[in-house]
Design a protein around this motif. Sequence first.
Motif, PDB file in Angstrom:
ATOM      1  N   VAL A   5       0.851  -1.180   0.000  1.00 11.94           N
ATOM      2  CA  VAL A   5       0.000   0.000   0.000  1.00 11.94           C
ATOM      3  C   VAL A   5       0.890   1.233   0.000  1.00 11.94           C
ATOM      4  O   VAL A   5       1.763   1.380   0.859  1.00 11.94           O
ATOM      5  N   ARG A   6       0.687   2.089  -0.980  1.00 12.89           N
ATOM      6  CA  ARG A   6       1.415   3.356  -0.990  1.00 12.89           C
ATOM      7  C   ARG A   6       0.751   4.293   0.003  1.00 12.89           C
ATOM      8  O   ARG A   6      -0.464   4.256   0.178  1.00 12.89           O
ATOM      9  N   ARG A   7       1.541   5.140   0.623  1.00  8.08           N
ATOM     10  CA  ARG A   7       1.003   6.100   1.598  1.00  8.08           C
ATOM     11  C   ARG A   7       1.395   7.508   1.199  1.00  8.08           C
ATOM     12  O   ARG A   7       2.525   7.766   0.802  1.00  8.08           O
ATOM     13  N   CYS A   8       0.443   8.385   1.348  1.00  4.70           N
ATOM     14  CA  CYS A   8       0.664   9.821   1.183  1.00  4.70           C
ATOM     15  C   CYS A   8       0.356  10.426   2.547  1.00  4.70           C
ATOM     16  O   CYS A   8      -0.769  10.289   3.048  1.00  4.70           O
ATOM     17  N   ILE A   9       1.339  11.045   3.167  1.00  2.00           N
ATOM     18  CA  ILE A   9       1.180  11.599   4.508  1.00  2.00           C
ATOM     19  C   ILE A   9       1.184  13.120   4.423  1.00  2.00           C
ATOM     20  O   ILE A   9       2.171  13.720   3.995  1.00  2.00           O
ATOM     21  N   LEU A  10       0.073  13.726   4.818  1.00  2.45           N
ATOM     22  CA  LEU A  10      -0.043  15.180   4.859  1.00  2.45           C
ATOM     23  C   LEU A  10       0.058  15.639   6.305  1.00  2.45           C
ATOM     24  O   LEU A  10      -0.429  14.960   7.211  1.00  2.45           O
ATOM     25  N   ASP A  11       0.664  16.779   6.521  1.00  2.82           N
ATOM     26  CA  ASP A  11       0.814  17.342   7.861  1.00  2.82           C
ATOM     27  C   ASP A  11       0.112  18.690   7.905  1.00  2.82           C
ATOM     28  O   ASP A  11       0.425  19.585   7.115  1.00  2.82           O
ATOM     29  N   GLY A  12      -0.829  18.825   8.826  1.00  5.86           N
ATOM     30  CA  GLY A  12      -1.598  20.051   8.959  1.00  5.86           C
ATOM     31  C   GLY A  12      -0.768  21.283   9.277  1.00  5.86           C
ATOM     32  O   GLY A  12      -1.219  22.402   9.068  1.00  5.86           O
ATOM     33  N   GLN A  13       0.435  21.096   9.739  1.00  6.96           N
ATOM     34  CA  GLN A  13       1.293  22.240  10.025  1.00  6.96           C
ATOM     35  C   GLN A  13       1.828  22.858   8.734  1.00  6.96           C
ATOM     36  O   GLN A  13       2.070  24.058   8.672  1.00  6.96           O
ATOM     37  N   PRO A  51      -2.464   5.122  -9.203  1.00  7.97           N
ATOM     38  CA  PRO A  51      -2.614   3.688  -8.940  1.00  7.97           C
ATOM     39  C   PRO A  51      -2.792   3.399  -7.451  1.00  7.97           C
ATOM     40  O   PRO A  51      -2.330   4.145  -6.596  1.00  7.97           O
ATOM     41  N   GLY A  52      -3.479   2.333  -7.174  1.00  7.65           N
ATOM     42  CA  GLY A  52      -3.696   1.913  -5.802  1.00  7.65           C
ATOM     43  C   GLY A  52      -3.031   0.571  -5.563  1.00  7.65           C
ATOM     44  O   GLY A  52      -2.410   0.031  -6.463  1.00  7.65           O
ATOM     45  N   PRO A  53      -3.195   0.062  -4.383  1.00 10.50           N
ATOM     46  CA  PRO A  53      -3.901   0.701  -3.271  1.00 10.50           C
ATOM     47  C   PRO A  53      -3.087   1.865  -2.691  1.00 10.50           C
ATOM     48  O   PRO A  53      -1.868   1.848  -2.683  1.00 10.50           O
ATOM     49  N   LYS A  91      -7.916   4.696   0.636  1.00 12.71           N
ATOM     50  CA  LYS A  91      -8.358   4.866   2.014  1.00 12.71           C
ATOM     51  C   LYS A  91      -7.948   6.266   2.469  1.00 12.71           C
ATOM     52  O   LYS A  91      -6.803   6.684   2.247  1.00 12.71           O
ATOM     53  N   ILE A  92      -8.860   6.966   3.105  1.00 16.23           N
ATOM     54  CA  ILE A  92      -8.611   8.319   3.605  1.00 16.23           C
ATOM     55  C   ILE A  92      -8.670   8.292   5.129  1.00 16.23           C
ATOM     56  O   ILE A  92      -9.656   7.826   5.704  1.00 16.23           O
ATOM     57  N   VAL A  93      -7.631   8.807   5.770  1.00 14.11           N
ATOM     58  CA  VAL A  93      -7.594   8.907   7.221  1.00 14.11           C
ATOM     59  C   VAL A  93      -7.329  10.367   7.565  1.00 14.11           C
ATOM     60  O   VAL A  93      -6.301  10.923   7.168  1.00 14.11           O
TER      61      VAL A  93
END
Length: 97
Positions: A5-13, A51-53, A91-93
Amino acid sequence: MRVNVRRCILDGQTVISMETFYAELERQLALPRHFGRNLDALWDVLTADVPGPLELVWNRAGLSRAAMGDSFERVVELLRDAAAERGGELKIVVRMG
């Protein structure tokens, strides 16, 4: 068979505007050159081109919400709709804290 699973990590800061949101997605997901940096284009790439996941995690999203206002709500709604469209491929978290 285990699927990576590839992950894209966003930071609210650091994601405090639509500009920084799009820039971070482009950087992490290698979006196509034709990506137009608007919500319609975002829908298109998330539902057809990326592409996913894929798991997109938005940490400290409360900071983004405070800075982005209504834009934050529209983006999160689109992300969740795109996840529903793609089933288990996206998937959105969103972590507000």
